[in-house]
Design a protein around this motif. Structure first.
Motif, mmCIF file in Angstrom:
data_model
loop_
_atom_site.group_PDB
_atom_site.id
_atom_site.type_symbol
_atom_site.label_atom_id
_atom_site.label_comp_id
_atom_site.label_asym_id
_atom_site.label_seq_id
_atom_site.Cartn_x
_atom_site.Cartn_y
_atom_site.Cartn_z
ATOM 1 N N ALA A 61 0.834 -1.424 -0.001
ATOM 2 C CA ALA A 61 0.094 -0.047 -0.126
ATOM 3 C C ALA A 61 0.937 1.281 -0.193
ATOM 4 C CB ALA A 61 -0.857 0.234 1.151
ATOM 5 N N SER A 62 2.071 1.286 0.837
ATOM 6 C CA SER A 62 2.775 2.522 0.796
ATOM 7 C C SER A 62 3.396 2.744 -0.549
ATOM 8 C CB SER A 62 3.991 2.158 1.753
ATOM 9 O OG SER A 62 3.467 2.207 3.031
ATOM 10 N N ALA A 63 3.830 1.788 -1.287
ATOM 11 C CA ALA A 63 4.289 1.787 -2.686
ATOM 12 C C ALA A 63 3.567 2.367 -3.722
ATOM 13 C CB ALA A 63 5.059 0.165 -3.164
ATOM 14 N N VAL A 64 2.141 1.727 -3.575
ATOM 15 C CA VAL A 64 1.181 2.303 -4.599
ATOM 16 C C VAL A 64 0.607 3.665 -4.183
ATOM 17 C CG1 VAL A 64 -1.329 1.743 -5.146
ATOM 18 C CG2 VAL A 64 0.287 -0.150 -4.759
ATOM 19 N N LEU A 65 0.484 3.806 -3.203
ATOM 20 C CA LEU A 65 0.202 5.264 -2.490
ATOM 21 C C LEU A 65 1.333 6.289 -2.465
ATOM 22 C CD1 LEU A 65 -2.227 4.382 0.219
ATOM 23 C CD2 LEU A 65 -2.802 4.938 -1.932
ATOM 24 N N ASP A 66 2.496 5.581 -2.713
ATOM 25 C CA ASP A 66 3.922 6.587 -2.741
ATOM 26 C C ASP A 66 3.715 7.413 -1.432
ATOM 27 O OD1 ASP A 66 6.216 7.477 -3.373
ATOM 28 O OD2 ASP A 66 5.508 9.187 -4.506
ATOM 29 N N HIS A 67 3.408 6.763 -0.281
ATOM 30 C CA HIS A 67 3.085 7.264 1.049
ATOM 31 C C HIS A 67 3.684 6.377 2.074
ATOM 32 C CE1 HIS A 67 1.318 9.708 4.177
ATOM 33 N NE2 HIS A 67 0.660 8.814 4.705
ATOM 34 N N ILE A 68 4.105 6.393 3.222
ATOM 35 C CA ILE A 68 4.418 5.696 4.134
ATOM 36 C C ILE A 68 3.107 5.501 5.190
ATOM 37 C CG2 ILE A 68 5.935 4.975 6.083
ATOM 38 C CD1 ILE A 68 7.904 6.930 4.720
ATOM 39 N N VAL A 69 2.508 4.326 4.817
ATOM 40 C CA VAL A 69 1.264 4.255 5.390
ATOM 41 C C VAL A 69 1.559 3.800 7.183
ATOM 42 C CG1 VAL A 69 -0.695 2.320 5.752
ATOM 43 C CG2 VAL A 69 0.421 3.162 3.450
ATOM 44 N N TYR A 70 2.663 3.292 7.321
ATOM 45 C CA TYR A 70 2.890 3.090 8.665
ATOM 46 C C TYR A 70 2.924 4.390 9.531
ATOM 47 C CZ TYR A 70 4.828 -1.582 7.856
ATOM 48 O OH TYR A 70 4.864 -2.964 7.433
ATOM 49 N N LEU A 71 3.264 5.478 9.034
ATOM 50 C CA LEU A 71 3.038 6.755 9.878
ATOM 51 C C LEU A 71 1.600 6.912 10.102
ATOM 52 C CD1 LEU A 71 5.813 8.997 7.838
ATOM 53 C CD2 LEU A 71 6.042 7.817 10.171
ATOM 54 N N ASP A 72 0.665 6.610 9.017
ATOM 55 C CA ASP A 72 -0.677 6.803 9.422
ATOM 56 C C ASP A 72 -1.170 6.227 10.554
ATOM 57 O OD1 ASP A 72 -0.712 8.722 7.112
ATOM 58 O OD2 ASP A 72 -1.305 7.096 5.586
ATOM 59 N N LEU A 73 -0.567 4.868 10.766
ATOM 60 C CA LEU A 73 -1.017 3.923 11.721
ATOM 61 C C LEU A 73 -0.661 4.543 13.044
ATOM 62 C CD1 LEU A 73 -0.401 0.480 9.938
ATOM 63 C CD2 LEU A 73 -2.574 1.521 10.446
ATOM 64 N N VAL A 74 0.720 5.149 12.889
ATOM 65 C CA VAL A 74 1.104 5.569 14.245
ATOM 66 C C VAL A 74 0.291 6.764 14.652
ATOM 67 C CG1 VAL A 74 3.139 7.095 15.475
ATOM 68 C CG2 VAL A 74 3.603 4.895 13.998
ATOM 69 N N VAL A 75 -0.174 7.582 13.827
ATOM 70 C CA VAL A 75 -0.992 8.882 14.079
ATOM 71 C C VAL A 75 -2.304 8.290 14.678
ATOM 72 C CG1 VAL A 75 -2.150 10.891 13.129
ATOM 73 C CG2 VAL A 75 0.213 10.406 12.713
ATOM 74 N N LEU A 76 -3.102 7.247 13.958
ATOM 75 C CA LEU A 76 -4.193 6.661 14.139
ATOM 76 C C LEU A 76 -4.099 6.156 15.667
ATOM 77 C CD1 LEU A 76 -7.088 6.028 13.552
ATOM 78 C CD2 LEU A 76 -6.206 4.132 12.471
ATOM 79 N N LYS A 77 -3.201 5.652 16.147
ATOM 80 C CA LYS A 77 -2.999 4.762 17.367
ATOM 81 C C LYS A 77 -3.009 5.878 18.383
ATOM 82 C CE LYS A 77 -0.063 2.011 20.023
ATOM 83 N NZ LYS A 77 1.210 1.421 20.344
ATOM 84 N N LYS A 78 -2.428 7.141 18.054
ATOM 85 C CA LYS A 78 -2.159 8.126 19.173
ATOM 86 C C LYS A 78 -3.469 8.690 19.361
ATOM 87 C CE LYS A 78 2.535 9.324 18.816
ATOM 88 N NZ LYS A 78 3.541 10.368 18.504
ATOM 89 N N THR A 79 -4.283 8.755 18.136
ATOM 90 C CA THR A 79 -5.645 9.384 18.367
ATOM 91 C C THR A 79 -6.711 8.610 18.955
ATOM 92 O OG1 THR A 79 -5.207 10.640 16.128
ATOM 93 C CG2 THR A 79 -7.476 10.496 16.926
ATOM 94 N N LEU A 80 -6.632 7.466 18.646
ATOM 95 C CA LEU A 80 -7.474 6.511 19.495
ATOM 96 C C LEU A 80 -7.231 6.258 20.813
ATOM 97 C CD1 LEU A 80 -7.663 3.451 16.887
ATOM 98 C CD2 LEU A 80 -9.527 5.263 17.516
ATOM 99 N N LYS A 81 -5.542 6.319 21.231
ATOM 100 C CA LYS A 81 -5.370 6.470 22.722
ATOM 101 C C LYS A 81 -5.790 7.811 23.541
ATOM 102 C CE LYS A 81 -1.706 4.499 24.234
ATOM 103 N NZ LYS A 81 -0.178 4.299 24.762
ATOM 104 N N LYS A 82 -5.838 8.809 22.777
ATOM 105 C CA LYS A 82 -6.341 10.063 23.301
ATOM 106 C C LYS A 82 -8.006 10.188 23.385
ATOM 107 C CE LYS A 82 -2.710 13.048 21.940
ATOM 108 N NZ LYS A 82 -2.501 14.139 20.794
ATOM 109 N N ARG A 83 -8.546 9.392 22.444
ATOM 110 C CA ARG A 83 -9.947 9.538 22.721
ATOM 111 C C ARG A 83 -10.413 8.545 24.065
ATOM 112 N NH1 ARG A 83 -12.716 7.416 17.458
ATOM 113 N NH2 ARG A 83 -11.845 9.427 16.438
#
Length: 97
Positions: A61-83
């Motif tokens: 997915a990172s290769a197809v999107l030319d974007h590091i998807v792992y970073l999105d997951l880190v941000v999502l994890k932090k958001t969910l923890k705060k919520r």
């Protein structure tokens, strides 16, 4: 060999021997292929089993999107923890009232 007829490989497809996990071999494994818009994903890109398939999919997915998807997951994890922390704080506040 008996069940799969795989002379060179294992039930997880590519043989999982020490050679496969050498730094040079790992560095050569990529999601993109010489065929335009053809990508591979799953356990053969990263490692064997379910975790390998998951990471292989994320790498693809990172290769197809030319974007590091792992970073999105880190941000999502932090958001969910705060919520979750806010929800627990509100629940505790209600119990005290």
């Amino acid at each position: 060999m008996h069940y799969l007829g795989a002379q060179r490989g294992a039930m997880y497809s590519s043989e999982h021997n020490l050679e496969r996990f050498r730094a040079e071999t790992v560095a050569r494994n990529r999601c993109s292929t010489p065929v335009k818009n053809l990508y591979i994903s799953g356990q053969d890109v990263f490692s064997c089993g379910i975790a390998g398939a998951l990471h292989g999919g994320l790498l693809c997915a990172s290769a197809v999107l030319d974007h590091i998807v792992y970073l999105d997951l880190v941000v999502l994890k932090k958001t969910l923890k705060k919520r979750k922390a806010r929800e627990l704080a509100q629940l505790a506040k209600k119990k005290l009232q």
